[in-house]
Scaffold this motif. Structure first.
Motif, PDB file in Angstrom:
ATOM      1  N   GLY A 139      98.054  62.477  65.571  1.00 18.71           N
ATOM      2  CA  GLY A 139      98.756  61.410  64.858  1.00 18.71           C
ATOM      3  C   GLY A 139     100.244  61.702  64.668  1.00 18.71           C
ATOM      4  O   GLY A 139     100.992  60.835  64.242  1.00 18.71           O
ATOM      5  N   PHE A 188      93.797  55.896  60.540  1.00 11.55           N
ATOM      6  CA  PHE A 188      94.047  55.211  61.810  1.00 11.55           C
ATOM      7  C   PHE A 188      93.280  55.845  62.967  1.00 11.55           C
ATOM      8  O   PHE A 188      93.444  55.426  64.115  1.00 11.55           O
ATOM      9  CB  PHE A 188      95.559  55.223  62.116  1.00 11.55           C
ATOM     10  CG  PHE A 188      96.151  56.610  62.089  1.00 11.55           C
ATOM     11  CD1 PHE A 188      96.085  57.421  63.208  1.00 11.55           C
ATOM     12  CD2 PHE A 188      96.739  57.108  60.932  1.00 11.55           C
ATOM     13  CE1 PHE A 188      96.603  58.712  63.186  1.00 11.55           C
ATOM     14  CE2 PHE A 188      97.253  58.401  60.896  1.00 11.55           C
ATOM     15  CZ  PHE A 188      97.181  59.201  62.025  1.00 11.55           C
ATOM     16  N   LYS A 189      92.463  56.865  62.668  1.00 18.76           N
ATOM     17  CA  LYS A 189      91.604  57.441  63.710  1.00 18.76           C
ATOM     18  C   LYS A 189      90.184  56.893  63.517  1.00 18.76           C
ATOM     19  O   LYS A 189      89.770  56.647  62.380  1.00 18.76           O
ATOM     20  CB  LYS A 189      91.575  58.971  63.600  1.00 18.76           C
ATOM     21  CG  LYS A 189      92.918  59.637  63.884  1.00 18.76           C
ATOM     22  CD  LYS A 189      92.796  61.168  63.876  1.00 18.76           C
ATOM     23  CE  LYS A 189      94.136  61.806  64.197  1.00 18.76           C
ATOM     24  NZ  LYS A 189      94.073  63.299  64.210  1.00 18.76           N
ATOM     25  N   SER A 213      96.118  51.134  61.519  1.00 19.62           N
ATOM     26  CA  SER A 213      96.899  51.631  62.654  1.00 19.62           C
ATOM     27  C   SER A 213      98.243  52.155  62.171  1.00 19.62           C
ATOM     28  O   SER A 213      98.845  51.584  61.253  1.00 19.62           O
ATOM     29  CB  SER A 213      97.130  50.501  63.663  1.00 19.62           C
ATOM     30  OG  SER A 213      98.081  50.899  64.626  1.00 19.62           O
ATOM     31  N   GLN A 214      98.734  53.202  62.812  1.00 23.95           N
ATOM     32  CA  GLN A 214     100.092  53.669  62.503  1.00 23.95           C
ATOM     33  C   GLN A 214     101.134  52.653  62.965  1.00 23.95           C
ATOM     34  O   GLN A 214     102.269  52.672  62.493  1.00 23.95           O
ATOM     35  CB  GLN A 214     100.372  55.015  63.173  1.00 23.95           C
ATOM     36  CG  GLN A 214      99.488  56.129  62.667  1.00 23.95           C
ATOM     37  CD  GLN A 214     100.147  57.486  62.756  1.00 23.95           C
ATOM     38  OE1 GLN A 214     100.663  57.990  61.755  1.00 23.95           O
ATOM     39  NE2 GLN A 214     100.147  58.083  63.916  1.00 23.95           N
ATOM     40  N   GLU A 231     101.985  55.548  73.064  1.00 19.07           N
ATOM     41  CA  GLU A 231     101.717  55.550  71.617  1.00 19.07           C
ATOM     42  C   GLU A 231     100.995  54.272  71.186  1.00 19.07           C
ATOM     43  O   GLU A 231     100.067  54.314  70.392  1.00 19.07           O
ATOM     44  CB  GLU A 231     103.027  55.726  70.844  1.00 19.07           C
ATOM     45  CG  GLU A 231     103.573  57.146  70.930  1.00 19.07           C
ATOM     46  CD  GLU A 231     105.062  57.249  70.582  1.00 19.07           C
ATOM     47  OE1 GLU A 231     105.552  58.390  70.529  1.00 19.07           O
ATOM     48  OE2 GLU A 231     105.735  56.207  70.370  1.00 19.07           O
ATOM     49  N   TRP A 285      97.297  54.357  69.470  1.00 23.99           N
ATOM     50  CA  TRP A 285      97.187  54.012  68.049  1.00 23.99           C
ATOM     51  C   TRP A 285      96.739  52.569  67.826  1.00 23.99           C
ATOM     52  O   TRP A 285      97.120  51.926  66.843  1.00 23.99           O
ATOM     53  CB  TRP A 285      98.511  54.309  67.335  1.00 23.99           C
ATOM     54  CG  TRP A 285      98.789  55.781  67.250  1.00 23.99           C
ATOM     55  CD1 TRP A 285      97.862  56.790  67.184  1.00 23.99           C
ATOM     56  CD2 TRP A 285     100.077  56.422  67.225  1.00 23.99           C
ATOM     57  NE1 TRP A 285      98.495  58.015  67.126  1.00 23.99           N
ATOM     58  CE2 TRP A 285      99.843  57.816  67.144  1.00 23.99           C
ATOM     59  CE3 TRP A 285     101.397  55.954  67.247  1.00 23.99           C
ATOM     60  CZ2 TRP A 285     100.891  58.749  67.100  1.00 23.99           C
ATOM     61  CZ3 TRP A 285     102.429  56.879  67.196  1.00 23.99           C
ATOM     62  CH2 TRP A 285     102.178  58.256  67.123  1.00 23.99           C
ATOM     63  N   HIS A 306      98.343  51.961  56.417  1.00 25.02           N
ATOM     64  CA  HIS A 306      97.919  51.772  57.812  1.00 25.02           C
ATOM     65  C   HIS A 306      97.082  50.500  57.988  1.00 25.02           C
ATOM     66  O   HIS A 306      96.918  50.013  59.097  1.00 25.02           O
ATOM     67  CB  HIS A 306      97.075  52.959  58.289  1.00 25.02           C
ATOM     68  CG  HIS A 306      97.747  54.290  58.158  1.00 25.02           C
ATOM     69  ND1 HIS A 306      99.007  54.527  58.654  1.00 25.02           N
ATOM     70  CD2 HIS A 306      97.344  55.465  57.591  1.00 25.02           C
ATOM     71  CE1 HIS A 306      99.343  55.786  58.393  1.00 25.02           C
ATOM     72  NE2 HIS A 306      98.359  56.372  57.746  1.00 25.02           N
TER      73      HIS A 306
END
Ligand code: OGA
Ligand code: MN
Length: 295
Positions: A73, A122-123, A172-173, A189, A193, A217
């Motif tokens: 991240g 966000f994972k 999400s980032q 990216e 993400w 996020h």
């Protein structure tokens, strides 16, 4: 050595404690680690003062609590990195240890830590614990604040609770950074993400307690129009971060602070960006995506 566990939050006595009577550098027995996990269940944030540790010692201690995350991240990957992929770099330093220029992309991305969030939501499988070690801190500013999403849930009115119970948010980032106007993402990216689903309400697997699970996020709620979802998420975050639910940690060098990302949000506070702030984070992964966990 016996652990001493002392609540330190003037606002409530079941959120944030200080733990003394252990030396992480010397190694910690599984039994001691189990006592620490019990304390985490109760207090959600633990402050362990005066732990003079290196990255290997911090990592070894962290492995007591579950499988480890890698720093996928972080915006700095491989060739660009100062620290190994086992450590999240929560500093304002480049790979030579120099303070990043004000407009550096890594620094601007890192400012996202000043938004209320929980790590790695966000994972697909988010994180269980984060452990943050203060190696170098500025003289002023740079506190970290923590908000108790268990207490926030308890204080919600029953109608709103019922409305939240089965909702699924997308994290999400790209959303959290996007809300600051940071949109300089590479295609790689953006692909890495993409939003992931997370329950809006979680149950702690050991205590059985419910809590809200929101973060900067989160940028959508499944089945809801986007503006309505974002407004609701903002309202819930505002509710969860009222002063009565928040503890502000003022760092001392060699503090190790660990928190349960399943039940707390946190954020960094401002400091002079020309001064060094060097914090190293290890991150323990949760067991499964939140949708696969019990409601
Ligand atoms: C983190 C984080 C806040 C801070 O380490 O995950 O958000 O104060 N840190 O540096
Ligand atoms: Mn964080």
């Amino acid at each position: 050595m016996a652990l001493t566990i002392r609540p330190i939050n003037p606002r409530r006595d079941d959120f944030v404690a200080e733990v003394t009577g252990l030396d992480i550098a010397a190694g910690v027995s599984p039994q001691l680690a189990a006592e620490i996990e019990d304390a985490m269940d109760r207090y959600a944030v633990l402050v362990l003062p005066d732990q003079r540790i290196d990255d290997d010692q911090q990592y070894a201690f962290s492995t007591n609590f579950g499988p480890m995350e890698t720093a996928t991240g972080d915006i700095a990957q491989q060739a660009d990195r100062r620290l190994s992929m086992d450590i999240n770099d929560i500093s304002n330093l480049d790979r030579n240890g120099k303070v990043l220029p004000r407009d550096d992309r890594r620094r601007l991305f890192g400012l996202g830590n000043m938004l209320w969030h929980t790590d790695s939501s966000f994972k697909p499988t988010p994180s269980k614990y984060s452990l943050l070690s203060a190696r170098v801190i500025p003289e002023e500013g740079g506190n970290t604040e923590f908000a108790d999403m268990r207490a926030a849930w308890d204080a919600l009115d029953p109608k709103t609770q019922a409305e939240c119970l089965d909702l699924v948010a997308e994290h999400s980032q790209l959303y959290s950074r996007g809300s600051l106007g940071f949109d300089q993402f590479t295609d790689e990216e953006r692909a890495k993400w993409q939003p992931v689903p997370q329950r809006l309400v979680r149950r702690h697997p050991r205590t059985g307690r419910l809590n809200l699970y929101v973060a900067s996020h989160a940028g959508a709620i499944r089945g809801w129009p986007v503006p309505e979802a974002r407004m609701f998420l903002k309202d819930l975050t505002e509710h969860a971060t009222q002063r009565e639910f928040v503890y502000a940690h003022r760092w001392r060098p060699h503090d190790l602070v660990m928190w349960d990302n399943r039940v707390v949000m946190h954020r960094a506070r401002r400091y002079d960006h020309t001064k060094q702030r060097d914090m190293h984070r290890t991150t323990v992964a949760d067991s499964a995506p939140t949708l696969e966990q019990a409601r």
